[in-house]
Design an enzyme around this catalytic site. Structure first.
Site, PDB file in Angstrom:
ATOM      1  N   ASN A   1      -1.150  -0.295  -3.878  1.00  0.00           N
ATOM      2  CA  ASN A   1      -1.774  -0.742  -2.629  1.00  0.00           C
ATOM      3  C   ASN A   1      -2.069   0.398  -1.648  1.00  0.00           C
ATOM      4  OD1 ASN A   1       0.816  -0.335  -1.805  1.00  0.00           O
ATOM      5  ND2 ASN A   1       1.223  -2.453  -1.201  1.00  0.00           N
TER       6      ASN A   1
ATOM      7  N   TYR B   1      12.791   4.773  -1.088  1.00  0.00           N
ATOM      8  CA  TYR B   1      12.681   3.311  -1.165  1.00  0.00           C
ATOM      9  C   TYR B   1      14.032   2.642  -1.435  1.00  0.00           C
ATOM     10  CZ  TYR B   1       7.545   3.142  -0.996  1.00  0.00           C
ATOM     11  OH  TYR B   1       6.228   3.202  -0.598  1.00  0.00           O
TER      12      TYR B   1
ATOM     13  N   HIS C   1       1.367   3.655   2.335  1.00  0.00           N
ATOM     14  CA  HIS C   1       2.672   3.267   2.885  1.00  0.00           C
ATOM     15  C   HIS C   1       2.657   3.507   4.386  1.00  0.00           C
ATOM     16  CE1 HIS C   1       6.966   3.036   3.715  1.00  0.00           C
ATOM     17  NE2 HIS C   1       6.766   4.083   4.494  1.00  0.00           N
TER      18      HIS C   1
ATOM     19  N   GLU D   1      12.539   7.546   7.897  1.00  0.00           N
ATOM     20  CA  GLU D   1      11.571   8.116   6.947  1.00  0.00           C
ATOM     21  C   GLU D   1      11.092   9.489   7.406  1.00  0.00           C
ATOM     22  OE1 GLU D   1       8.646   5.003   6.460  1.00  0.00           O
ATOM     23  OE2 GLU D   1      10.084   3.711   5.415  1.00  0.00           O
TER      24      GLU D   1
ATOM     25  N   LYS E   1      -0.725   6.847  -1.168  1.00  0.00           N
ATOM     26  CA  LYS E   1       0.002   6.772  -2.438  1.00  0.00           C
ATOM     27  C   LYS E   1      -0.823   7.412  -3.561  1.00  0.00           C
ATOM     28  CE  LYS E   1       2.558   2.590  -1.117  1.00  0.00           C
ATOM     29  NZ  LYS E   1       3.006   1.239  -1.575  1.00  0.00           N
TER      30      LYS E   1
HETATM   31  P1  DAT Z   1       5.022  -2.468   2.488  1.00  0.00           P
HETATM   32  O1  DAT Z   1       4.555  -1.320   1.644  1.00  0.00           O
HETATM   33  O2  DAT Z   1       3.881  -3.310   2.979  1.00  0.00           O
HETATM   34  O3  DAT Z   1       5.954  -2.055   3.593  1.00  0.00           O
HETATM   35  P2  DAT Z   1       7.370  -3.452   1.086  1.00  0.00           P
HETATM   36  O4  DAT Z   1       8.153  -2.473   1.872  1.00  0.00           O
HETATM   37  O5  DAT Z   1       7.829  -4.881   1.073  1.00  0.00           O
HETATM   38  O6  DAT Z   1       5.842  -3.445   1.517  1.00  0.00           O
HETATM   39  O7  DAT Z   1       7.315  -2.979  -0.429  1.00  0.00           O
HETATM   40  C1  DAT Z   1       7.147  -1.622  -0.734  1.00  0.00           C
HETATM   41  C2  DAT Z   1       6.153  -1.491  -1.850  1.00  0.00           C
HETATM   42  O8  DAT Z   1       6.679  -2.097  -3.034  1.00  0.00           O
HETATM   43  C3  DAT Z   1       4.817  -2.201  -1.613  1.00  0.00           C
HETATM   44  O9  DAT Z   1       3.921  -1.421  -0.861  1.00  0.00           O
HETATM   45  C4  DAT Z   1       4.342  -2.395  -3.018  1.00  0.00           C
HETATM   46  C5  DAT Z   1       5.626  -2.682  -3.777  1.00  0.00           C
HETATM   47  N1  DAT Z   1       5.855  -4.138  -3.869  1.00  0.00           N
HETATM   48  C6  DAT Z   1       6.295  -4.950  -2.882  1.00  0.00           C
HETATM   49  N2  DAT Z   1       6.351  -6.228  -3.292  1.00  0.00           N
HETATM   50  C7  DAT Z   1       5.940  -6.221  -4.580  1.00  0.00           C
HETATM   51  C8  DAT Z   1       5.760  -7.217  -5.571  1.00  0.00           C
HETATM   52  N3  DAT Z   1       6.031  -8.495  -5.331  1.00  0.00           N
HETATM   53  N4  DAT Z   1       5.293  -6.821  -6.794  1.00  0.00           N
HETATM   54  C9  DAT Z   1       5.029  -5.531  -7.048  1.00  0.00           C
HETATM   55  N5  DAT Z   1       5.174  -4.536  -6.160  1.00  0.00           N
HETATM   56  C10 DAT Z   1       5.619  -4.868  -4.945  1.00  0.00           C
HETATM   57 MG    MG Z   2       7.848  -1.277   3.507  1.00  0.00          MG
END
Ligand code: DAT
Ligand code: MG
Length: 138
Positions: free
Chosen positions: A114, A51, A117, A128, A11
């Site tokens: 974080n 997303y 991805h 994807e 990212k």
């Molecule tokens: P991942 O990236 O582990 O697959 P995800 O698909 O649930 O997680 O969410 C996509 C991204 O969105 C994640 O990497 C960071 C952001 N995100 C998820 N939950 C969040 C939250 N509670 N607050 C802020 N950003 C969040």
């Molecule tokens: Mg995800």
């Protein structure tokens, strides 16, 4: 064990913090093969399409603005159980729960920043990878 492909993106925070080499090194050392790789800058529209599954979530706007804020490195990784292996190397979404030794556990300081991805299932990986392929991005 099935040979799988999965989509990974370093990212914008990972690129800005100089973590490309570290992250790619982890993939290679764990036996994930890099089948395609490109540095690119997603438009807001592309980030929103990528997303789309999260479009009702409260973090959707901040996530997609962030993902289009700077260059990323997109990769197709391949290997035995590549989808789960990659998720294990990444660590938990919530940086506070990400184990030391994982990419997020070692580097992430916010859930919204974080580093990495990775596709979360065979269906997401297929979708994807096809999205990037269709746009001629990988
Ligand atoms: P991942 O990236 O582990 O697959 P995800 O698909 O649930 O997680 O969410 C996509 C991204 O969105 C994640 O990497 C960071 C952001 N995100 C998820 N939950 C969040 C939250 N509670 N607050 C802020 N950003 C969040
Ligand atoms: Mg995800």
């Amino acid at each position: 064990m099935p040979i799988e492909q999965t989509l990974s993106m370093i990212k914008p925070d990972g690129v800005a913090r100089g973590l490309i080499g570290d992250v790619i090194g982890r993939f290679e050392k764990h036996g994930l093969k890099i089948r395609a790789m490109k540095m690119l800058h997603l438009s807001l529209e592309q980030a929103r399409a990528f997303y789309a599954v999260h479009k009702e979530r409260p973090f959707f706007d901040s996530l997609t603005t962030f993902m289009s804020s700077g260059p990323i490195v997109a990769m197709i990784l391949e290997g035995n159980n590549a989808i789960q292996v990659n998720r294990d190397l990444m660590g938990a979404t919530d940086y506070r729960k990400a184990a030391p030794g994982t990419i997020r556990g070692d580097f992430a300081q916010q859930t919204g920043r974080n580093i990495i991805h990775g596709s979360d299932s065979p269906e997401s990986a297929k979708r994807e990878i096809e999205l990037f392929r269709a746009q001629g991005k990988l």
